[in-house]
Design an enzyme around this catalytic site. Structure first.
Site, PDB file in Angstrom:
ATOM      1  N   GLU A   1       4.068   3.989  -2.580  1.00  0.00           N
ATOM      2  CA  GLU A   1       3.204   4.075  -4.293  1.00  0.00           C
ATOM      3  C   GLU A   1       3.261   5.725  -4.544  1.00  0.00           C
ATOM      4  O   GLU A   1       2.122   5.897  -4.359  1.00  0.00           O
ATOM      5  CB  GLU A   1       2.640   2.617  -3.981  1.00  0.00           C
ATOM      6  CG  GLU A   1       2.793   1.526  -3.647  1.00  0.00           C
ATOM      7  CD  GLU A   1       4.082   1.460  -3.995  1.00  0.00           C
ATOM      8  OE1 GLU A   1       4.373   1.436  -5.699  1.00  0.00           O
ATOM      9  OE2 GLU A   1       4.634  -0.576  -3.616  1.00  0.00           O
TER      10      GLU A   1
ATOM     11  N   HIS B   1       5.532  -4.163  -4.548  1.00  0.00           N
ATOM     12  CA  HIS B   1       4.407  -3.040  -4.972  1.00  0.00           C
ATOM     13  C   HIS B   1       3.404  -3.000  -4.523  1.00  0.00           C
ATOM     14  O   HIS B   1       2.435  -1.616  -4.606  1.00  0.00           O
ATOM     15  CB  HIS B   1       4.167  -2.865  -6.521  1.00  0.00           C
ATOM     16  CG  HIS B   1       5.190  -2.625  -7.480  1.00  0.00           C
ATOM     17  ND1 HIS B   1       6.098  -1.787  -7.190  1.00  0.00           N
ATOM     18  CD2 HIS B   1       5.610  -2.763  -8.695  1.00  0.00           C
ATOM     19  CE1 HIS B   1       7.568  -2.256  -8.523  1.00  0.00           C
ATOM     20  NE2 HIS B   1       6.898  -2.774  -9.255  1.00  0.00           N
TER      21      HIS B   1
END
Length: 206
Positions: free
Chosen positions: A13, A160
């Site tokens: 990320e 995510h």
């Protein structure tokens, strides 16, 4: 799963600028890393950690909101150099599997910015999103969680989040490999497969 080389499923990320307030010289930095390392179809290692950015130490509100993480979590993460050292410890050569090509692009850029050697120079890379696109003949690339849902499955954990996305990537890899085996052409049958010669010969034995 292919046992010829170890498989590394990895997801990062990244930091994000605010819409109009990105600081001068902004570049995406890895702020969370998740990996699943597999040999001969068996998971040998899972790794998950936040990573403290070097340049943009303060996360933007957009970044925190989109990823659902806090400044404190990233502040307590490992350094980028420790992340690279951890990645260097993994066996090589191996297949590095990601969903999309951004993970390796950002990793390379972060290595250049921090003057670190790229840890996967001797490895093979698989962009599973492109494999999925080619396999199903899609015109556009499909998102990770949409792809697993199209298989009638669910993503692992929370979208995510790096380790959850790495585990979901592994899940799709297994599904695609299974489908590929279904499509492999079987070996052509021989006359011996069609005729039971033991029964045929027994008729002439009397």
């Amino acid at each position: 799963m292919d046992g010829s080389k170890p498989l590394l499923f990895i997801d990062f990320e990244f930091s994000m600028p605010d819409g109009n307030s990105g600081y001068k010289g902004f570049y995406a930095e890895i702020i969370e890393a998740g990996l699943v390392f597999s040999k001969n179809g068996k998971i040998e290692q899972e790794f998950s950690s936040f990573v403290t950015p070097v340049k943009g130490k303060r996360l933007t509100e957009r970044c925190k909101s989109f990823l659902g993480i806090t400044q404190a979590q990233v502040d307590q993460g490992i350094s980028f150099s420790k992340l690279i050292e951890a990645l260097k410890q993994l066996d090589s050569p191996k297949k590095v599997v990601t969903w999309g090509n951004m993970d390796m692009k950002v990793l390379r850029m972060n290595c250049e910015k921090n003057r670190c050697a790229f840890p996967f120079e001797n490895d093979e890379f698989i962009d599973l999103s492109m494999e999925y696109k080619k396999f199903f003949g899609d015109r556009n690339q499909t998102g990770l969680w949409k792809a697993v849902e199209e298989y009638g499955k669910k993503g692992t954990g929370q979208h995510h989040r790096a380790l959850d996305d790495a585990l979901t990537t592994m899940k799709i890899y297994k599904l695609i490999e299974k489908d590929k085996k279904y499509l492999e052409k079987p070996n052509p049958t021989t006359i011996g497969d069609r005729v039971d010669f033991t029964k045929l010969l027994s008729k002439f034995a009397t």
